[in-house]
Design an enzyme around this catalytic site. Structure first.
Site, short mmCIF file in Angstrom:
data_model
loop_
_atom_site.label_atom_id
_atom_site.label_comp_id
_atom_site.label_asym_id
_atom_site.label_seq_id
_atom_site.Cartn_x
_atom_site.Cartn_y
_atom_site.Cartn_z
CE LYS A 20 -25.55 -20.30 20.38
NZ LYS A 20 -25.73 -18.98 21.02
CE1 TYR B 279 -21.73 -18.70 19.16
CE2 TYR B 279 -19.72 -17.80 20.09
CZ TYR B 279 -20.96 -17.60 19.53
OH TYR B 279 -21.44 -16.33 19.31
CG HIS C 245 -27.15 -13.67 22.69
ND1 HIS C 245 -25.83 -13.45 22.38
CD2 HIS C 245 -27.63 -12.49 23.13
CE1 HIS C 245 -25.54 -12.18 22.62
NE2 HIS C 245 -26.61 -11.58 23.09
CG ASP D 191 -26.40 -8.70 24.91
OD1 ASP D 191 -27.29 -9.24 24.22
OD2 ASP D 191 -25.19 -9.01 24.81
NE ARG E 26 -18.66 -10.64 22.48
CZ ARG E 26 -18.79 -9.79 21.47
NH1 ARG E 26 -19.93 -9.68 20.83
NH2 ARG E 26 -17.76 -9.05 21.08
CD GLU F 21 -30.54 -11.36 16.74
OE1 GLU F 21 -29.46 -11.87 17.09
OE2 GLU F 21 -30.60 -10.26 16.18
#
Length: 184
Positions: free
Chosen positions: A74, A134, A65, A171, A62, A145
């Site tokens: 985070k 997170y 980002h 992604d 993942r 984003e």
């Protein structure tokens, strides 16, 4: 809590003090006052507004980002399984722009990684499955984003892959850092 600096300014590896005996264990996964003191932020700036929880299977990757506006800090940890967690400095004026740091986070080692705003984030699941929590300093904002390709050769992340990763379409199609939406 023990806090270690990483090669990226403002990114820290955090290891809690664990109290363990024959009954099990206890530790504080977050204490605002101690966290703020450890990473050098005033207590009111260390405020988290959103917790995220994800479960993924082995080989899922993942990221990478970030949010262009409303950037998120985070605090990441794996509560089951193991991941390889990565931070990439995307602050255009930073001396470590485009550099990355990666570490293994697991339920067994109980480590956490702090990434302040200005860093892209991603992780690869190394165990059969992993659950990742997170805490975020800003709300998720879909309109802001953005992402960077996980395998951008200009960054050169050494992912500990044993085969091709499992990626989302978003992604898989993310741009390289050199053409991604800038974070200033």
């Amino acid at each position: 809590m023990h806090v270690s600096a990483t090669p990226l300014p403002d990114v820290y590896l955090i290891e809690p003090d664990v109290h363990e005996d024959e009954r099990g264990y206890f530790y504080e996964s977050f204490n605002q006052r101690e966290f703020a003191r450890a990473v050098g932020l005033p207590c009111d700036d260390a405020g988290f507004v959103q917790d995220n929880h994800t479960r993924s299977r082995r080989g899922v990757l993942r990221g990478l980002h970030y949010q262009v506006r409303q950037p998120q800090g985070k605090l990441v940890r794996a509560v089951s399984g193991e991941i390889f967690d990565v931070a990439v400095d995307i602050r255009s004026k930073s001396p470590t722009y485009g550099k990355w740091f990666g570490t293994r986070l697991s339920a067994a080692n109980r480590r956490q990684l702090w990434l302040p705003p200005g860093f892209a984030h991603g992780f690869l699941v190394l165990s059969d499955a992993a659950e990742v929590l997170y805490k975020c300093t800003e709300y998720y904002a879909p309109a802001h984003e953005a992402g960077i390709r996980w395998d951008d050769p200009g960054i050169g992340i050494a992912w500990p892959l044993t085969g091709p990763p499992v990626l989302s379409a978003k992604d898989r199609n993310a741009p390289q850092l050199s053409v991604a939406e800038a974070f200033t």
